[in-house]
Design an enzyme around this catalytic site. Sequence first.
Site, PDB file in Angstrom:
ATOM      1  N   LYS A  80       5.994  -8.019  17.885  1.00 39.58           N
ATOM      2  CA  LYS A  80       4.716  -7.670  17.244  1.00 39.58           C
ATOM      3  C   LYS A  80       3.711  -8.808  17.416  1.00 39.58           C
ATOM      4  CE  LYS A  80       6.569  -6.575  13.179  1.00 39.58           C
ATOM      5  NZ  LYS A  80       7.999  -6.439  13.456  1.00 39.58           N
ATOM      6  N   CYS A 169       6.284  -3.164  -2.488  1.00 41.05           N
ATOM      7  CA  CYS A 169       7.337  -3.798  -1.689  1.00 41.05           C
ATOM      8  C   CYS A 169       8.081  -4.923  -2.387  1.00 41.05           C
ATOM      9  CB  CYS A 169       6.799  -4.202  -0.312  1.00 41.05           C
ATOM     10  SG  CYS A 169       6.022  -5.776  -0.155  1.00 41.05           S
ATOM     11  N   MET A 170       7.447  -5.707  -3.237  1.00 41.74           N
ATOM     12  CA  MET A 170       8.128  -6.893  -3.749  1.00 41.74           C
ATOM     13  C   MET A 170       8.194  -6.990  -5.269  1.00 41.74           C
ATOM     14  SD  MET A 170       8.965  -8.021  -0.930  1.00 41.74           S
ATOM     15  CE  MET A 170       9.975  -9.216  -1.756  1.00 41.74           C
ATOM     16  N   MET A 339      13.642  -4.576   0.940  1.00 43.68           N
ATOM     17  CA  MET A 339      13.270  -3.280   0.350  1.00 43.68           C
ATOM     18  C   MET A 339      14.463  -2.456  -0.145  1.00 43.68           C
ATOM     19  SD  MET A 339      10.224  -3.734   0.601  1.00 43.68           S
ATOM     20  CE  MET A 339       9.548  -5.153   1.429  1.00 43.68           C
ATOM     21  N   GLY A 376       8.098  -8.834   2.386  1.00 44.02           N
ATOM     22  CA  GLY A 376       7.674  -7.896   3.401  1.00 44.02           C
ATOM     23  C   GLY A 376       6.378  -8.306   4.081  1.00 44.02           C
ATOM     24  N   GLN A 377       5.372  -8.636   3.288  1.00 41.82           N
ATOM     25  CA  GLN A 377       4.040  -8.863   3.846  1.00 41.82           C
ATOM     26  C   GLN A 377       3.782 -10.349   4.106  1.00 41.82           C
ATOM     27  OE1 GLN A 377       1.271  -6.303   3.693  1.00 41.82           O
ATOM     28  NE2 GLN A 377       1.923  -4.986   2.038  1.00 41.82           N
TER      29      GLN A 377
END
Lengths: 770, 74
Positions: A80, A169-170, A339, A376-377
């Site tokens: 990515k 997500c968190m 997750m 996640g982010q």
Amino acid sequence: MRINRRDFVKISAATATAASATAGTLGAGMMARPGPEWVKSVCRFCGTGCGVQLAISDRKLVALRGDVDHPTTRGLVCAKALYLPKIVHSPTRLTHPMIRRGGKLERASWEEAMSLVAEKFADAIADHGPDSVAYYGSGQALSEESYFANRLFKGGIGTNNVEGNPRLCMASAVGGYVSTYGKDEPMGSYDDIDHANVFFLIGSNAAECHPVIFDRIMARKQESNRVMVICVDPRKSPVQSIADVYLSPKPGYDLALLHGMASAIIETNRHDEEFLAEHVQFKKVVDGKPVSVGWEAYREFLDDWTPEKAEAVCGVSAQGIRDAARAFAMGPTMSFWTMGLNQRTRGVWANNLVHNLHLLTGQIGKPGATPFSLTGQPNACGGVRDTGSLCHILPYGRVVKNPAHRAEMEALWGSEEGRIKPAPGLHTVAMFNALGQGDIKAMFVLTTNPAHSMPNLNAHRRAMANAPFLCVIDAFETQTTRLADVVLPAAMWTEKAGVFGMSERRYQYQPCVVDPPGQARPDLDVLIDLAKRLEARGVVPEGFVTGKLEDADAIWDEMREASRDTAYDFRGMTRERLKRERGVRWPAPTVDHPGTARRFVKGDDPLLDAGPYADESLAEGQLKFYAASDHRAVIWLRPVVGPAEEADEEYPFLLSTGRVLEHWHTGTMTMAARELRRAQPKAFVEIHPEDARALEVSTGDLVHLESRRGEASIEARVVDMPQKGTAFVPFHWEHAGSLINDVTIDAFDAGSKQPEFKICAVRLSKARTV
Amino acid sequence: MTVGVHVRTRLGCERSVALALGEFHGIEPIELEEPGTLGVLIRDETLESAQARLREEVTRLENVLVAWPIHFEW
């Protein structure tokens, strides 16, 4: 001749430059110019925070390479990141503001667009009060952007309706850390990977979602035969391929497995009595309130969760549970999760039970021994969690319910007393419900795509479509911009400067090196613009921003000050220092402090040396959970409760959603790179071969998925990866019929308010052959 | 277009993987100091085709655990 990785990167770069100089128009252009300038930056996809170097020529990105001098990612990046330059320079970027007129989005000037946004927000606040407006932000935004938006809405407008996609997500990881240790964020760091002998990966497909961290785990495993990997996941993700112990619990019942492991640890006297006596307390919830209990109560509680009893509930053999428990206790053990534990209606409890194992065995606060939630982010940690940009929290460990915390932030922000409301605002699901009910009159969505990423999407997308006023700022057209009344074009990564905070508490500076396309502007400029317009309209106090916080540097200085005397203290991270160094891990209270690899440990954590948490009685290497009540971390006696929705006759399968290596979340960015788009071009549903036979489905057939909330039609992949009776769909694609979040459930964890993306009941049927 | 790739192999298999990779046109293996790793340069017409070769040829080779691109020029 053998060379090191650093030299290989140089050879690779030199060879590529030579190749491009001899072929094609790009090469010819480069020959005419001096060599590109290389600058350090940070990848803006997952929470790993990979160090990258960018080659800039004529204010364009022309090359990207892993930064071999980066202390944690050491020159590796994933596919990515490799395509980020293409994504930044994509012709599909949004380049000018748009306003919806007569049902259609039409080009507008910034002045027209911002006037309209300010008018709609000011009118809503004046007519319906501050709680009629809301901000929905993102773990993609820079720290300064999230902090400023939080400050504007809570301290300026006077509403706690501040949320963001980290809630999706968190939030359960936050709940787990706070309820166990008193404060959020991991105590360990990626350094621990090099010291761990046991890796416990539960609910994490790190191989695809955090590939550079997974590579470090593999490297550690190759170093020694003693290194073991335990993988717990209902689905055989690529992590399973390197696991020494693989456990596949029934979806939603890993709580039983974790209790079973605790029981097996005690059964074989592998618990650490000394550590428990010194550092741990035990609690359970009675009538909705936490109550302290003792060690004996915990032992008795676990009598109901012997490995055999756990097997009966979670479906993993007692022997497998004992094998995992034995390895875990041996250590040093590092747990990773993401997750699979967090996106659950019992997400906080699942987090607690992983912490329980570390506390029970004393596998914590030592090199290689730590629980570690993978984020996640890219900036969920530094940007949203740490800055307190959710509806119930305030910057750096403060909470809105605490009057002293509110007073501290009001004083720092220059808000009048009482401006920050004492009650939490609306959490994400409640916020979109309120939007649907008309209680939210104006919403500002920044750098995220809730019309694709929310669960039970039909309902929430309808809310966005019918919202009285929705303003969205993004770099690309998305499902959400298509529903907006005003769309603002955003500058993205490398087009603006600021700080990202990654999973291991490392704050890293990202420089601005290229110009945004067209009229796109940094989100922070837009937020400051909005704040000033709201000041002018009298709904934000005069001088709250104007003349005080005009740029990111000033905001960063205020943020550092906000961290004073908190467990996050990063006053030593000046802007200049972050520009020079490859990130610093907090706490770092002074400019000469190198940053903290291990929190709560004397000698590592500077907060044990000076300030409100200082303790001179501790010896080097001793641990103190200074943020927890009585300075003791909590082992929680949590009941085992299943998911919100079980499979039944009507909906006999359980659906789980997730990700693939090549795409990022709703595909807003990665679909803009043709190579990534073509590598994973369309949605797929993984089905177990036995189920496929029963359904008469083959790979490539179109499968109809239907839940109580919605439906999707997606191409089948028949693989021995999901358990029998389950199906797995990555959620990146938005083609007609592919939005799997039309199917998912928005039931959420009572504590963290995080929805259960990982489990819902569906029925499957063959639709037609593609 | 050249893509620099970091390859992790099973320990002791670096040489055999390097030999196998050397058989592919446009793929150049480079021995690295770190055990269980190889550097690989993939040269192809476009980034997409180089990426496809990484996926189809390098990562599918026996004893290759994983392969990461670490450099590319666009």
